[in-house]
Design an enzyme around this catalytic site. Structure first.
Site, PDB file in Angstrom:
ATOM      1  N   TYR A 117      39.685  30.330  48.775  1.00 27.42           N
ATOM      2  CA  TYR A 117      38.528  29.691  48.161  1.00 27.42           C
ATOM      3  C   TYR A 117      38.122  30.511  46.943  1.00 27.42           C
ATOM      4  O   TYR A 117      38.187  31.745  46.969  1.00 27.42           O
ATOM      5  CB  TYR A 117      37.368  29.616  49.158  1.00 27.42           C
TER       6      TYR A 117
ATOM      7  N   LEU B  77      29.735  31.735  45.438  1.00 34.38           N
ATOM      8  CA  LEU B  77      29.531  30.321  45.098  1.00 34.38           C
ATOM      9  C   LEU B  77      29.049  29.443  46.248  1.00 34.38           C
ATOM     10  O   LEU B  77      28.550  28.339  46.004  1.00 34.38           O
ATOM     11  CB  LEU B  77      30.824  29.730  44.528  1.00 34.38           C
TER      12      LEU B  77
ATOM     13  N   HIS C  35      25.706  26.987  44.718  1.00 30.26           N
ATOM     14  CA  HIS C  35      26.453  26.254  43.702  1.00 30.26           C
ATOM     15  C   HIS C  35      27.332  25.188  44.337  1.00 30.26           C
ATOM     16  O   HIS C  35      27.380  24.043  43.878  1.00 30.26           O
ATOM     17  CB  HIS C  35      27.305  27.220  42.881  1.00 30.26           C
ATOM     18  N   ASP C  36      28.033  25.543  45.398  1.00 28.90           N
ATOM     19  CA  ASP C  36      28.937  24.607  46.064  1.00 28.90           C
ATOM     20  C   ASP C  36      28.337  24.043  47.344  1.00 28.90           C
ATOM     21  O   ASP C  36      29.027  23.322  48.075  1.00 28.90           O
ATOM     22  CB  ASP C  36      30.260  25.312  46.411  1.00 28.90           C
ATOM     23  N   THR C  37      27.085  24.384  47.636  1.00 25.42           N
ATOM     24  CA  THR C  37      26.504  24.023  48.924  1.00 25.42           C
ATOM     25  C   THR C  37      25.116  23.406  48.738  1.00 25.42           C
ATOM     26  O   THR C  37      24.911  22.639  47.810  1.00 25.42           O
ATOM     27  CB  THR C  37      26.459  25.270  49.834  1.00 25.42           C
TER      28      THR C  37
END
Length: 465
Positions: free
Chosen positions: A174, A225, A230-232
């Protein structure tokens, strides 16, 4: 409203929708380490020994200033979080705190350098050596500093991003770390000086520094992240705060009675509203009578700079940190230091539009390119000192003498500051590779520098330097 502004806002709204849709697919929170004080094999980078700090320099209102940044969240969304509601009871809510622009990277650049220099994107940028940052101001007064970047592979990493083991799923990899959220590494005046670059550290270093009671007086902390949202989602951020920050608030090595912690976001998720972000002041240094209260003063990311300058009597950068509309000092610090804020508060019509995206001229904007200029050396900052001027800076090269912005994008060129200078610190010492350009936020493929861009870079550097 001009057509180019409408287009910018529409593009931002589309991007915000895409971000929201992606966040909805995020994984469940898993602690990346046993405790905040623990070194973890989930992080690629091991600790590079304990940070060595200069003797403590007392401040007027606090002795330690810690910033923790999260990502892309509207004020109302953060306010709906039970974790943020609980933290708000323990701190001071800054209800009129604003980011500077969109997307993420220019806000990070602005927070440590006093300007985002027209940066319109999250693309690779390397700001030249003679452009100063808060580091210059701190070191000028011998105040210790560091930046802690979760999931960064090694100290001083200059890579565009880094992909590592996916500890959330225990399967595959990731991309947890990105350069665009690591503001000081973007400035060559920090990243091209070995002893400075190595003070940009990872979270294994954080654990070692904390256990050794070696926390610096100024620090900038970026979760990875997923942990920064940002991704969650805001709930994922809340879970990380419960795991990481809540215990540290009780740890005197992190949070003593002279510590201020600024918890904030880089920008709103929705680009079509003004850039109001949920921001809290926490820490033992917050006056007791302010705990659980709200401050409606108009603040921006530049306020973090001006507040630090006021507290330690620092010089200024002569940029946004001295802009009288944008540089209000945290009110309780202003009261202690004698600084007079501008009086803008609440929902005042004097609050400027701070969500414009991609249309601000500057040296980092290929579409509206202008060269770097010197700071305003006659500006008055909150610290009371003069403007810091870097060695080799042409102080006569000011905004007043600039030509109209040039559209490099139309001729197939990028800003010259998209070129990767080619140095890095994978083994704790500076090493060089062939300079490259990274102009996309989504790929890690082969990088190419057009000849025209290289030539333009050389000419621009010659003019500025």
């Amino acid at each position: 409203m001009p057509q180019f502004v409408r287009c910018a806002l529409l593009a931002g709204s589309t991007l915000a929708f895409a971000t929201s849709a992606f966040a909805a697919l995020a994984q469940s929170f898993q602690p990346p380490a046993l405790t905040p004080e623990s070194i973890s094999t989930n992080y690629t980078g091991q600790s590079n020994n304990t940070l060595q700090n200069s003797p403590l320099v007392p401040g007027k209102a606090f002795d330690r200033f810690i910033q923790i940044w999260f990502e892309n969240t509207d004020y109302a969304t953060a306010a709906s979080s039970s974790v943020f509601q609980n933290l708000t009871k323990q701190g001071l809510l800054l209800s009129q705190f604003y980011a500077m622009t969109h997307p993420s990277e220019p806000n990070y650049i602005a927070a440590v350098g006093g300007d985002f220099f027209g940066q319109p994107s999250d693309d690779f940028r390397a700001i030249p050596q003679n452009i100063s940052t808060v580091v210059d101001l701190l070191e000028d007064k011998n105040i210790s500093w560091a930046s802690y970047q979760e999931s960064m592979p090694y100290d001083g990493c200059t890579l565009f991003n880094y992909t590592s083991f996916d500890y959330l799923t225990n399967n595959g990899t990731y991309t947890y770390y990105v350069r665009k959220h690591n503001p000081l590494i973007i400035y060559d005046s920090v990243s091209n000086v070995t002893e400075r670059a190595l003070r940009i550290r990872n979270f294994n270093d954080f654990a070692v520094d904390l256990n050794a009671s070696a926390m610096p007086q100024w620090s900038f902390i970026t979760p990875n992240l997923v942990d920064d949202g940002h991704d969650t989602t805001i709930d994922f951020i809340g879970n990380w705060l419960t795991f990481w920050l809540m215990p540290l608030l009780q740890d005197d090595k992190f949070n003593n009675n002279r510590t201020i912690i600024l918890l904030t976001f880089d920008e709103t998720e929705t680009y079509t509203i003004n850039n109001q972000i949920y921001t809290l002041v926490l820490g033992g240094g917050l006056p007791k009578h302010l705990v659980g209260t709200t401050d409606d003063t108009f603040y921006t990311h530049y306020s973090a700079l001006s507040t630090v300058q006021a507290n330690w009597g620092l010089k200024s950068l002569g940029r946004g940190d001295t802009n009288n509309t944008l540089n209000n000092v945290l009110e309780f610090v202003a009261n202690t230091t004698g600084w007079k804020n501008n009086g803008i508060s609440g929902n005042s019509s004097a609050i400027p539009l701070l969500n414009l995206t991609g249309n601000i001229p500057g040296p980092l904007n290929g579409e509206f390119y202008i060269p770097f200029t010197a700071p305003n050396t006659s500006a008055v900052g909150a610290g009371g000192g003069p403007v810091f001027v870097a060695d080799g800076l042409n102080t006569s090269f000011t905004v007043a003498g600039l030509p109209a912005p040039v559209n490099l994008t139309a001729s197939g060129q990028d800003t010259p500051w998209a070129a990767n200078p080619g140095y890095d610190y994978p083994n704790g010492t500076q090493t060089f590779t062939t300079p490259t350009t990274q102009s996309s936020t989504s790929g890690t493929g082969k990088l190419v520098v057009p000849i025209a861009t290289l030539l333009f870079t050389v000419l621009s550097m010659a003019c500025m330097l």
